[in-house]
Scaffold this motif. Structure first.
Motif, mmCIF file in Angstrom:
data_model
loop_
_atom_site.group_PDB
_atom_site.id
_atom_site.type_symbol
_atom_site.label_atom_id
_atom_site.label_comp_id
_atom_site.label_asym_id
_atom_site.label_seq_id
_atom_site.Cartn_x
_atom_site.Cartn_y
_atom_site.Cartn_z
ATOM 1 N N GLU A 33 0.817 -1.210 0.000
ATOM 2 C CA GLU A 33 0.000 0.000 0.000
ATOM 3 C C GLU A 33 0.848 1.256 0.000
ATOM 4 O OE1 GLU A 33 -1.727 3.471 1.634
ATOM 5 O OE2 GLU A 33 -0.450 2.194 2.845
ATOM 6 N N GLY A 34 1.940 1.256 0.740
ATOM 7 C CA GLY A 34 2.812 2.432 0.778
ATOM 8 C C GLY A 34 3.374 2.779 -0.595
ATOM 9 N N MET A 35 3.721 1.753 -1.356
ATOM 10 C CA MET A 35 4.241 1.982 -2.707
ATOM 11 C C MET A 35 3.120 2.337 -3.677
ATOM 12 S SD MET A 35 7.086 -1.024 -3.109
ATOM 13 C CE MET A 35 5.891 -2.322 -2.872
ATOM 14 N N SER A 36 1.919 1.878 -3.387
ATOM 15 C CA SER A 36 0.823 2.087 -4.334
ATOM 16 C C SER A 36 0.169 3.451 -4.206
ATOM 17 C CB SER A 36 -0.237 1.001 -4.163
ATOM 18 O OG SER A 36 -0.958 1.210 -2.975
ATOM 19 N N ARG A 37 0.576 4.247 -3.238
ATOM 20 C CA ARG A 37 -0.028 5.579 -3.076
ATOM 21 C C ARG A 37 0.186 6.444 -4.308
ATOM 22 N NH1 ARG A 37 2.182 6.573 2.940
ATOM 23 N NH2 ARG A 37 0.956 4.922 3.900
ATOM 24 N N ASP A 38 1.363 6.336 -4.898
ATOM 25 C CA ASP A 38 1.688 7.137 -6.074
ATOM 26 C C ASP A 38 1.609 6.342 -7.370
ATOM 27 O OD1 ASP A 38 2.219 9.284 -4.365
ATOM 28 O OD2 ASP A 38 4.279 8.591 -4.045
ATOM 29 N N MET A 39 1.135 5.117 -7.289
ATOM 30 C CA MET A 39 1.073 4.240 -8.450
ATOM 31 C C MET A 39 -0.082 4.648 -9.372
ATOM 32 S SD MET A 39 0.464 0.076 -8.456
ATOM 33 C CE MET A 39 1.252 -0.062 -6.893
ATOM 34 N N PRO A 40 0.157 4.712 -10.683
ATOM 35 C CA PRO A 40 -0.957 4.977 -11.599
ATOM 36 C C PRO A 40 -1.940 3.811 -11.592
ATOM 37 C CG PRO A 40 1.141 4.875 -12.789
ATOM 38 C CD PRO A 40 1.430 4.626 -11.363
ATOM 39 N N PHE A 41 -3.170 4.116 -12.004
ATOM 40 C CA PHE A 41 -4.213 3.099 -11.929
ATOM 41 C C PHE A 41 -3.917 1.887 -12.804
ATOM 42 C CE2 PHE A 41 -8.178 1.160 -13.363
ATOM 43 C CZ PHE A 41 -8.638 0.696 -12.145
ATOM 44 N N LEU A 42 -3.317 2.089 -13.965
ATOM 45 C CA LEU A 42 -3.042 0.949 -14.848
ATOM 46 C C LEU A 42 -2.082 -0.046 -14.204
ATOM 47 C CD1 LEU A 42 -2.862 2.624 -18.367
ATOM 48 C CD2 LEU A 42 -4.677 1.203 -17.404
ATOM 49 N N ILE A 43 -1.106 0.456 -13.462
ATOM 50 C CA ILE A 43 -0.182 -0.446 -12.762
ATOM 51 C C ILE A 43 -0.928 -1.177 -11.642
ATOM 52 C CG2 ILE A 43 1.958 -0.575 -11.433
ATOM 53 C CD1 ILE A 43 2.379 0.231 -14.335
ATOM 54 N N GLU A 44 -1.800 -0.459 -10.944
ATOM 55 C CA GLU A 44 -2.620 -1.094 -9.905
ATOM 56 C C GLU A 44 -3.495 -2.183 -10.501
ATOM 57 O OE1 GLU A 44 -6.536 0.078 -7.292
ATOM 58 O OE2 GLU A 44 -5.099 1.661 -7.725
ATOM 59 N N TRP A 45 -4.106 -1.880 -11.638
ATOM 60 C CA TRP A 45 -4.978 -2.836 -12.308
ATOM 61 C C TRP A 45 -4.187 -4.068 -12.752
ATOM 62 C CZ3 TRP A 45 -8.185 -1.554 -17.304
ATOM 63 C CH2 TRP A 45 -9.294 -2.385 -17.372
ATOM 64 N N ALA A 46 -2.977 -3.854 -13.261
ATOM 65 C CA ALA A 46 -2.131 -4.980 -13.673
ATOM 66 C C ALA A 46 -1.729 -5.825 -12.467
ATOM 67 C CB ALA A 46 -0.891 -4.460 -14.392
ATOM 68 N N THR A 47 -1.449 -5.184 -11.342
ATOM 69 C CA THR A 47 -1.104 -5.919 -10.126
ATOM 70 C C THR A 47 -2.287 -6.765 -9.656
ATOM 71 O OG1 THR A 47 0.395 -4.139 -9.478
ATOM 72 C CG2 THR A 47 -0.286 -5.662 -7.757
ATOM 73 N N VAL A 48 -3.473 -6.158 -9.664
ATOM 74 C CA VAL A 48 -4.673 -6.878 -9.249
ATOM 75 C C VAL A 48 -4.962 -8.029 -10.212
ATOM 76 C CG1 VAL A 48 -7.185 -6.656 -9.019
ATOM 77 C CG2 VAL A 48 -5.685 -4.983 -7.954
ATOM 78 N N SER A 49 -4.755 -7.821 -11.500
ATOM 79 C CA SER A 49 -5.019 -8.890 -12.467
ATOM 80 C C SER A 49 -4.059 -10.056 -12.277
ATOM 81 C CB SER A 49 -4.950 -8.360 -13.897
ATOM 82 O OG SER A 49 -3.646 -7.958 -14.220
ATOM 83 N N ALA A 50 -2.790 -9.761 -12.024
ATOM 84 C CA ALA A 50 -1.829 -10.837 -11.774
ATOM 85 C C ALA A 50 -2.186 -11.594 -10.498
ATOM 86 C CB ALA A 50 -0.419 -10.256 -11.677
ATOM 87 N N LEU A 51 -2.635 -10.863 -9.505
ATOM 88 C CA LEU A 51 -3.027 -11.494 -8.244
ATOM 89 C C LEU A 51 -4.271 -12.361 -8.420
ATOM 90 C CD1 LEU A 51 -1.821 -11.485 -5.450
ATOM 91 C CD2 LEU A 51 -3.272 -9.562 -4.882
ATOM 92 N N LEU A 52 -5.235 -11.888 -9.199
ATOM 93 C CA LEU A 52 -6.441 -12.681 -9.472
ATOM 94 C C LEU A 52 -6.096 -13.968 -10.204
ATOM 95 C CD1 LEU A 52 -9.019 -9.941 -10.491
ATOM 96 C CD2 LEU A 52 -9.164 -11.451 -8.520
ATOM 97 N N LEU A 53 -5.240 -13.870 -11.196
ATOM 98 C CA LEU A 53 -4.820 -15.069 -11.931
ATOM 99 C C LEU A 53 -4.063 -16.021 -11.014
ATOM 100 C CD1 LEU A 53 -4.610 -16.571 -14.617
ATOM 101 C CD2 LEU A 53 -2.496 -15.323 -15.039
ATOM 102 N N GLY A 54 -3.187 -15.478 -10.193
ATOM 103 C CA GLY A 54 -2.449 -16.308 -9.244
ATOM 104 C C GLY A 54 -3.369 -17.006 -8.257
ATOM 105 N N LEU A 55 -4.378 -16.283 -7.770
ATOM 106 C CA LEU A 55 -5.346 -16.897 -6.856
ATOM 107 C C LEU A 55 -6.073 -18.056 -7.523
ATOM 108 C CD1 LEU A 55 -7.104 -13.918 -5.034
ATOM 109 C CD2 LEU A 55 -5.736 -15.719 -4.001
ATOM 110 N N ALA A 56 -6.499 -17.852 -8.766
ATOM 111 C CA ALA A 56 -7.233 -18.902 -9.481
ATOM 112 C C ALA A 56 -6.360 -20.136 -9.674
ATOM 113 C CB ALA A 56 -7.720 -18.371 -10.823
ATOM 114 N N VAL A 57 -5.122 -19.933 -10.046
ATOM 115 C CA VAL A 57 -4.216 -21.065 -10.300
ATOM 116 C C VAL A 57 -3.907 -21.817 -9.003
ATOM 117 C CG1 VAL A 57 -1.879 -21.666 -11.028
ATOM 118 C CG2 VAL A 57 -3.242 -20.091 -12.402
ATOM 119 N N VAL A 58 -3.578 -21.086 -7.940
ATOM 120 C CA VAL A 58 -3.254 -21.744 -6.667
ATOM 121 C C VAL A 58 -4.476 -22.474 -6.109
ATOM 122 C CG1 VAL A 58 -2.588 -21.307 -4.259
ATOM 123 C CG2 VAL A 58 -1.363 -20.180 -6.107
ATOM 124 N N TYR A 59 -5.646 -21.871 -6.241
ATOM 125 C CA TYR A 59 -6.879 -22.512 -5.770
ATOM 126 C C TYR A 59 -7.120 -23.813 -6.522
ATOM 127 C CZ TYR A 59 -11.782 -22.951 -4.356
ATOM 128 O OH TYR A 59 -12.974 -23.401 -3.853
#
Length: 179
Positions: free
Chosen positions: A97-123
């Motif tokens: 969160e500390g690093m994401s304060r200044d992060m543009p939305f597209l980078i945030e969206w890419a991070t969330v998308s990678a996390l969603l894919l990772g969650l699906a695969v690990v599950y």
């Protein structure tokens, strides 16, 4: 006397519980007509990700764990597996969160998308190892894609309608959350 930010924090926590309760309610309604439908998004996870990247104190780990555990029971998933993975994902984002304060939305969206894919695969791997009956991988990926597509809308609703904005450095220092 209680500080105003503490009252606001508890009100938003209650709001998060209300949002997740409404999302669970609409998920269990028998509205599915016919087969071959596109699976709906996981709104609870989208709101949890959006809120933890904006105001981590509004989404405590215990609350996330309890809400997703209730979801496991309601959706008849293996109890605790999806909840544990969601808690790990939310805590991963909380740590950034500390690093994401200044992060543009597209980078945030890419991070969330990678996390969603990772969650699906690990599950899916955990379900496969424990030989639990599960849906097709295509449906799981479609649900993650729909969650990813609805994420910007969740962020807009959270930011402009609910006032869950990114924490500023001054606010973080004031409440002792600076990282």
């Amino acid at each position: 006397m209680v500080e105003p930010w503490v009252i606001r924090q508890w009100m938003y926590r209650g709001g998060f519980v209300l949002i997740c309760t409404i999302a669970l309610f609409f998920c269990i309604l028998p509205l599915e007509v016919g087969a071959g439908r596109w699976p709906g998004p996981d709104l609870m996870l989208a709101f949890a990700f959006a809120w933890v990247l904006r105001r981590p104190a509004y989404v405590p780990m215990v609350l996330v764990g309890l809400i997703f555990l209730i979801g496991d029971f309601i959706f008849m998933r293996p109890p605790g597996l999806w909840a544990a993975l969601c808690v790990i994902a939310v805590e991963f984002l909380r740590g950034r969160e500390g690093m994401s304060r200044d992060m543009p939305f597209l980078i945030e969206w890419a991070t969330v998308s990678a996390l969603l894919l990772g969650l699906a695969v690990v599950y899916r791997i955990c379900l496969g190892i424990s030989i639990v009956d599960h849906t097709s991988f295509g449906l799981v990926i479609l649900q993650q894609i729909s969650t990813l597509l609805v994420y910007p809308i969740v962020v807009l609703i959270s930011t402009f309608l609910m006032g869950v904005t990114k924490i500023t450095a001054a606010e973080a220092e004031q409440i002792g959350y600076a990282r």
